[in-house]
Design an enzyme around this catalytic site. Structure first.
Site, PDB file in Angstrom:
ATOM      1  CG  HIS A 185       2.580   1.746   8.641  1.00  0.00           C
ATOM      2  ND1 HIS A 185       1.214   1.821   8.501  1.00  0.00           N
ATOM      3  CD2 HIS A 185       2.978   0.732   7.832  1.00  0.00           C
ATOM      4  CE1 HIS A 185       0.798   0.892   7.653  1.00  0.00           C
ATOM      5  NE2 HIS A 185       1.860   0.210   7.229  1.00  0.00           N
TER       6      HIS A 185
ATOM      7  CB  CYS B 250      -2.757   6.579 -19.232  1.00  0.00           C
ATOM      8  SG  CYS B 250      -3.739   5.567 -20.338  1.00  0.00           S
TER       9      CYS B 250
ATOM     10  CB  CYS C 275       2.715   2.744 -23.493  1.00  0.00           C
ATOM     11  SG  CYS C 275       2.373   1.821 -21.973  1.00  0.00           S
TER      12      CYS C 275
ATOM     13  CB  SER D 125      -0.934   0.005   1.212  1.00  0.00           C
ATOM     14  OG  SER D 125      -1.466  -1.279   1.417  1.00  0.00           O
TER      15      SER D 125
HETATM   16  C1  LIG Z   1      -0.821  -6.188   0.468  1.00  0.00           C
HETATM   17  C2  LIG Z   1       0.329  -5.652   1.287  1.00  0.00           C
HETATM   18  C3  LIG Z   1       0.299  -4.322   1.705  1.00  0.00           C
HETATM   19  C4  LIG Z   1       1.371  -3.815   2.461  1.00  0.00           C
HETATM   20  N1  LIG Z   1       1.352  -2.485   2.793  1.00  0.00           N
HETATM   21  C5  LIG Z   1       2.422  -1.952   3.430  1.00  0.00           C
HETATM   22  C6  LIG Z   1       2.457  -0.562   3.711  1.00  0.00           C
HETATM   23  O1  LIG Z   1       1.523   0.171   3.369  1.00  0.00           O
HETATM   24  N2  LIG Z   1       3.538  -0.049   4.361  1.00  0.00           N
HETATM   25  C7  LIG Z   1       4.589  -0.831   4.746  1.00  0.00           C
HETATM   26  O2  LIG Z   1       5.536  -0.309   5.330  1.00  0.00           O
HETATM   27  N3  LIG Z   1       4.597  -2.150   4.473  1.00  0.00           N
HETATM   28  C8  LIG Z   1       3.542  -2.722   3.814  1.00  0.00           C
HETATM   29  N4  LIG Z   1       3.533  -4.063   3.525  1.00  0.00           N
HETATM   30  C9  LIG Z   1       4.654  -4.871   3.967  1.00  0.00           C
HETATM   31  C10 LIG Z   1       5.862  -4.727   3.057  1.00  0.00           C
HETATM   32  O3  LIG Z   1       5.467  -4.820   1.695  1.00  0.00           O
HETATM   33  C11 LIG Z   1       6.888  -5.803   3.385  1.00  0.00           C
HETATM   34  O4  LIG Z   1       7.141  -5.830   4.752  1.00  0.00           O
HETATM   35  C12 LIG Z   1       8.215  -5.517   2.693  1.00  0.00           C
HETATM   36  O5  LIG Z   1       7.997  -5.292   1.315  1.00  0.00           O
HETATM   37  C13 LIG Z   1       9.171  -6.660   2.891  1.00  0.00           C
HETATM   38  O6  LIG Z   1      10.313  -6.371   2.133  1.00  0.00           O
HETATM   39  P1  LIG Z   1      11.455  -7.449   1.975  1.00  0.00           P
HETATM   40  O7  LIG Z   1      12.563  -6.782   1.255  1.00  0.00           O
HETATM   41  O8  LIG Z   1      11.722  -8.065   3.264  1.00  0.00           O
HETATM   42  O9  LIG Z   1      10.784  -8.609   1.106  1.00  0.00           O
HETATM   43  P2  LIG Z   1      10.565  -8.779  -0.454  1.00  0.00           P
HETATM   44  O10 LIG Z   1      10.115  -7.532  -1.087  1.00  0.00           O
HETATM   45  O11 LIG Z   1       9.688  -9.970  -0.624  1.00  0.00           O
HETATM   46  O12 LIG Z   1      12.001  -9.090  -1.022  1.00  0.00           O
HETATM   47  C14 LIG Z   1      12.633 -10.329  -0.821  1.00  0.00           C
HETATM   48  C15 LIG Z   1      13.545 -10.579  -1.991  1.00  0.00           C
HETATM   49  O13 LIG Z   1      14.338 -11.746  -1.739  1.00  0.00           O
HETATM   50  C16 LIG Z   1      14.521 -12.430  -2.937  1.00  0.00           C
HETATM   51  N5  LIG Z   1      14.854 -13.827  -2.687  1.00  0.00           N
HETATM   52  C17 LIG Z   1      14.128 -14.721  -1.970  1.00  0.00           C
HETATM   53  N6  LIG Z   1      14.742 -15.928  -1.974  1.00  0.00           N
HETATM   54  C18 LIG Z   1      15.863 -15.789  -2.708  1.00  0.00           C
HETATM   55  C19 LIG Z   1      16.906 -16.681  -3.087  1.00  0.00           C
HETATM   56  N7  LIG Z   1      16.920 -17.949  -2.708  1.00  0.00           N
HETATM   57  N8  LIG Z   1      17.909 -16.210  -3.872  1.00  0.00           N
HETATM   58  C20 LIG Z   1      17.907 -14.914  -4.284  1.00  0.00           C
HETATM   59  N9  LIG Z   1      16.951 -14.043  -3.940  1.00  0.00           N
HETATM   60  C21 LIG Z   1      15.932 -14.453  -3.172  1.00  0.00           C
HETATM   61  C22 LIG Z   1      13.189 -12.279  -3.629  1.00  0.00           C
HETATM   62  O14 LIG Z   1      13.321 -12.480  -5.040  1.00  0.00           O
HETATM   63  C23 LIG Z   1      12.791 -10.850  -3.279  1.00  0.00           C
HETATM   64  O15 LIG Z   1      13.209  -9.944  -4.284  1.00  0.00           O
HETATM   65  C24 LIG Z   1       2.473  -4.625   2.790  1.00  0.00           C
HETATM   66  C25 LIG Z   1       2.497  -5.951   2.359  1.00  0.00           C
HETATM   67  C26 LIG Z   1       1.452  -6.456   1.585  1.00  0.00           C
HETATM   68  C27 LIG Z   1       1.525  -7.842   1.065  1.00  0.00           C
END
Ligand SMILES: Cc1cc2nc3c(=O)[nH]c(=O)nc-3n(C[C@H](O)[C@H](O)[C@H](O)COP(=O)(O)OP(=O)(O)OC[C@H]3O[C@@H](n4cnc5c(N)ncnc54)[C@H](O)[C@@H]3O)c2cc1C
Ligand SMILES: Cc1cc2nc3c(=O)[nH]c(=O)nc-3n(C[C@H](O)[C@H](O)[C@H](O)COP(=O)(O)OP(=O)(O)OC[C@H]3O[C@@H](n4cnc5c(N)ncnc54)[C@H](O)[C@@H]3O)c2cc1C
Lengths: 431, 265
Positions: free
Chosen positions: A51, A354, A394, A47
């Site tokens: 926060h 757009c 596009c 989203s």
């Molecule tokens: C619907 C929804 C709404 C949300 N809204 C908010 C919000 O409004 N505000 C907020 O702060 N948070 C929000 N969140 C939470 C937030 O999106 C997550 O906490 C955050 O994106 C996590 O980031 P990350 O980098 O840990 O994980 P990810 O973005 O999942 O990144 C993990 C990465 O690791 C890589 N990876 C995994 N395994 C391997 C492997 N074996 N080898 C190489 N690469 C690998 C993946 O490819 C991926 O790119 C929301 C989540 C959801 C689902």
């Protein structure tokens, strides 16, 4: 690959933020991600709310890091040149039950150290947001709840890290981590081995898989729903709950629908720490619903852990915190647009009608430190294809630009990664 | 900034804009300008390479580009000015001026006494009709696929299911079949055809392409590329009838579910 100081697994919000943080220091850092682009999994379908932490569970690491992150965003957004807006939020109570919970939530907010919240009467809430449902009984105003462009945030973290010397190995999956004498020695990927002193597990939904590789998994991660598919029940539920707050909202106002998966960890909660058994392994797990926000403070927190574990964090003298975003053609005055087109005629060619994105901007995105190579990569950087026509206009043009700039056949251009090619080959050319 | 003034400015040089320009000039208007974002005149007709145009007006069966040419060839002799590769971005109604961008001229600021908007249509999308499922590659609006195939020379898939029985969808069903692809079904939620019966006969029946009326796609599956769709019968309220659904394997879904006027200026 030569010996690295740190390998970061995952180029989502968390991994990319850590990469940028570590790029402040004289370190050899590489980020590895299985995806073809930075941006993560969860980090590209959320989203975009920054926060305040008002509703976190008081006393937890999550509360501490989210509360700390929010005020960091003004400077961060300026340095990284990304869209960020302090819009404020209203927590509304529609039912009597919800209304009775407000005082408790108000105090919880204080317990989290978020003191700038205000109780609202129904009338005050409506004055702040006239479209709000007439059913609303009251609410809490949380002035520092904000929004950020989450795609821009992650790309900017990664680009800035790359500018400052961090390497990115994309389309590269980590399949094992080698440990010798209780110490991490190598990260094994499907594209070869990377010898390293430290490895940081920022793999989102897959943090448990990575943790298992070093035998350090005392938790499980699972997505908060079965799969990515948008379901008709899901759509109806969303429309219903939006209507409860904004009766005027109509499904006709929607442009598209997508879904994301939250990495739900059991036991719940942020767990960010160095392993005591395996030296050199740092897990960043349980970042479920607040990782876009907390990415910036998590990064600083992780740097401290690395220092505690004996990594020498020597500041670079030439660290460049500023990164310039893509040209914001749409926001320029007519005079500025005219001058830009005179300098580079590609800015006079509108590709996405757009969102008004020009060929010049697309070419920029393709030739940045982290190259945009797919339709989705262009979309997340420039919003081309996100408007009312959903890429109908596009995408044929962007496919051609990508093929030309990357010097590859158009048939190899993908939506997001290998297997998602847009075209299946030339037509029969009238044979 | 490139500045100029006209009596009548027409945005869009499809058949509507061309006809408007020609008539405006013929009734004696001095200065007429056609502004078109594409590199040719003719609008959507340039990608409609099938015959069937011109029956009423010229008593002949022409393709889209041929039909367009009948108008285009009148433009120059009539003294109508043309700006190609020029996208209009804004209209200033207070000052009667439009703002457009062009690669060579930069920003064009053009004054008008009268303005004609003839910007055509855009196609309705998956989002607009909210089809559930995953978000793989291989989902196109029929007109976008038509552009890839007829203008850019590429195929967009091998096995197709087409949602909507609009004319563009049916014409594409035939076009795809001629290009060697397999069109497995055309699925229409209404109890009747959306397009012309002529197109059903010539584009579907002649090629044994099944048409399912009162049916819709209730799910699209596939991780990277479309793998299959689930099709279901619908009741009188257009709700899927449980138990009637079945899967069709395909790598591409075309949407021919209607046009929306392009009127964002
Ligand atoms: C619907 C929804 C709404 C949300 N809204 C908010 C919000 O409004 N505000 C907020 O702060 N948070 C929000 N969140 C939470 C937030 O999106 C997550 O906490 C955050 O994106 C996590 O980031 P990350 O980098 O840990 O994980 P990810 O973005 O999942 O990144 C993990 C990465 O690791 C890589 N990876 C995994 N395994 C391997 C492997 N074996 N080898 C190489 N690469 C690998 C993946 O490819 C991926 O790119 C929301 C989540 C959801 C689902
Ligand atoms: C994909 C598709 C296929 C179709 N196939 C058929 C068919 O086979 N037979 C049939 O009878 N009808 C067909 N139609 C219907 C078609 O819309 C009309 O028949 C006809 O083309 C409409 O003419 P027009 O001039 O209004 O629009 P168009 O032909 O679409 O022309 C509009 C022109 O305006 C230009 N324009 C738009 N916005 C701007 C701007 N801001 N600045 C500058 N220029 C701009 C566009 O580039 C375009 O050239 C099809 C429509 C579509 C979308």
């Amino acid at each position: 690959m030569s010996m690295m100081d740190v390998v970061i697994i995952g180029a989502g919000a968390v991994g990319s933020a850590i990469a940028r943080e570590l790029s402040r220091y004289e370190l050899k850092v590489v980020v590895v991600d299985k995806n073809e682009d930075v941006g993560g999994d969860a980090s590209k379908s959320n989203s975009g709310i920054v926060h305040t932490g008002y509703d976190a569970t008081p006393g937890t690491l999550e509360s501490r890091l989210v509360v700390a992150a929010n005020p960091m965003f003004d400077k961060l957004a300026k340095e990284l040149d990304i869209p960020f807006k302090r819009c404020g939020a209203i927590l509304t109570a529609v039912t009597q039950e919800e209304y009775e919970l407000l005082p408790e939530l108000f105090r919880k907010s204080h317990k989290n150290g978020v003191y700038d919240v205000e109780m609202l009467t129904a009338e005050q809430a409506r004055n702040l947001e006239p479209n709000i449902s007439p059913e609303v009984k009251g609410g809490i105003y949380i002035p520092r709840e904000s929004i950020v462009d989450p795609f821009a945030l992650v790309v900017a973290y990664a680009e800035n890290a790359a500018m400052n010397g961090v390497q990115f190995k994309l389309s590269t999956k980590v399949i094992d981590i080698q440990v010798e004498d209780g110490k991490v020695t190598k990260v094994v990927t499907d594209k070869g081995e990377i010898p390293t002193r430290f490895v940081i597990n920022a793999a989102g939904l897959y943090t448990d898989d990575i943790a298992k590789m070093v035998g350090q998994c005392d938790f499980t991660v699972h997505p908060d729903k079965e799969d990515y598919a948008v379901t008709s029940e899901g759509l109806e539920e969303i429309i219903e709950s939006v209507r409860r707050l904004l009766p005027a909202a109509s499904p006709k106002d929607t442009i598209t629908q997508y879904s994301g998966l939250r990495p739900v960890k059991t036991p719940e909660g942020y767990k960010i720490e160095a392993s005591k058994e395996v030296k050199g392994y740092v897990g960043v797990t349980g970042v479920r619903s607040t990782g876009v926000t907390a990415s910036v403070s998590i990064a600083a927190y992780v740097a401290d852990i690395l220092a505690d574990e004996g990594l020498d964090l020597k500041p670079k003298t030439n660290f460049e915190p500023y990164r310039t975003g893509f040209t914001k053609f749409n926001e320029l005055s007519w005079k500025e647009k005219d001058e830009l087109i005179k300098r580079n005629p590609l800015y006079g060619h509108v590709i996405c009608r757009c969102e008004t994105v020009t060929e010049g901007q697309i070419v920029e995105a393709i030739h940045r430190p982290i190259q945009a190579k797919s339709l989705d990569a262009i979309k997340r950087r420039l919003w081309a294809g996100t408007g009312r026509c959903q890429g109908g206009f596009c995408s044929p043009r962007i496919v051609e630009i990508l093929a030309r700039e990357l010097n590859v056949p158009a048939e190899t251009i993908t939506k997001h990664r290998k297997g998602s090619e847009i075209l299946t080959g030339p037509n029969r050319l009238g044979d | 900034m490139f500045e100029t003034n006209y009596d009548v400015v027409i945005i869009g040089a499809g058949p509507a804009g061309l006809a408007a320009a020609i008539e405006t000039k013929k009734v004696g208007t001095q200065k007429v300008l056609l502004v078109e974002r594409d590199h040719t005149l003719g609008g959507i007709l340039q990608q409609c390479i099938h015959p069937g145009f011109g029956l009423h007006l010229f008593d002949e069966e022409l393709t889209g580009p041929e039909y367009a040419y009948r108008f285009i060839e009148q433009i120059k002799p009539l003294g109508i000015d043309v700006l190609l590769n020029t996208m209009v971005l804004d209209i200033d109604r207070d000052d009667n001026r439009i703002y457009a961008v062009n690669r060579d001229k930069g920003v064009c600021n053009i004054g008008y006494k009268s303005l004609v908007l003839a910007m055509g249509c855009r196609e309705r999308t998956r989002g607009a009709i909210a089809i559930p499922g995953t978000r793989p590659a291989g989902i196109f609006t029929a007109g976008t696929a038509q552009r890839y195939i007829n203008m850019q020379g590429y195929m967009v898939g091998k096995e197709f299911v087409i949602l909507g029985s609009g004319d563009i969808g049916m014409i594409m069903a035939r076009r795809l079949t001629l290009e060697g692809a397999k069109v497995k079904a055309v699925v229409e939620i209404m109890p009747y055809l959306a397009g012309l019966t002529r197109n059903k006969v010539q584009c579907l029946d002649d090629f044994d392409i099944p048409l399912y009326l009162r049916h819709t796609i209730i799910d699209i599956k596939g991780k990277d590329r479309v793998e299959k769709v689930t099709v279901s019968k619908v009741d009188d309220n257009f709700n899927p009838i449980k138990g009637t659904e079945w899967d069709i394997d395909c790598d591409t879904v075309l949407l021919s579910v209607g046009l929306i006027p392009e009127n964002e200026l």
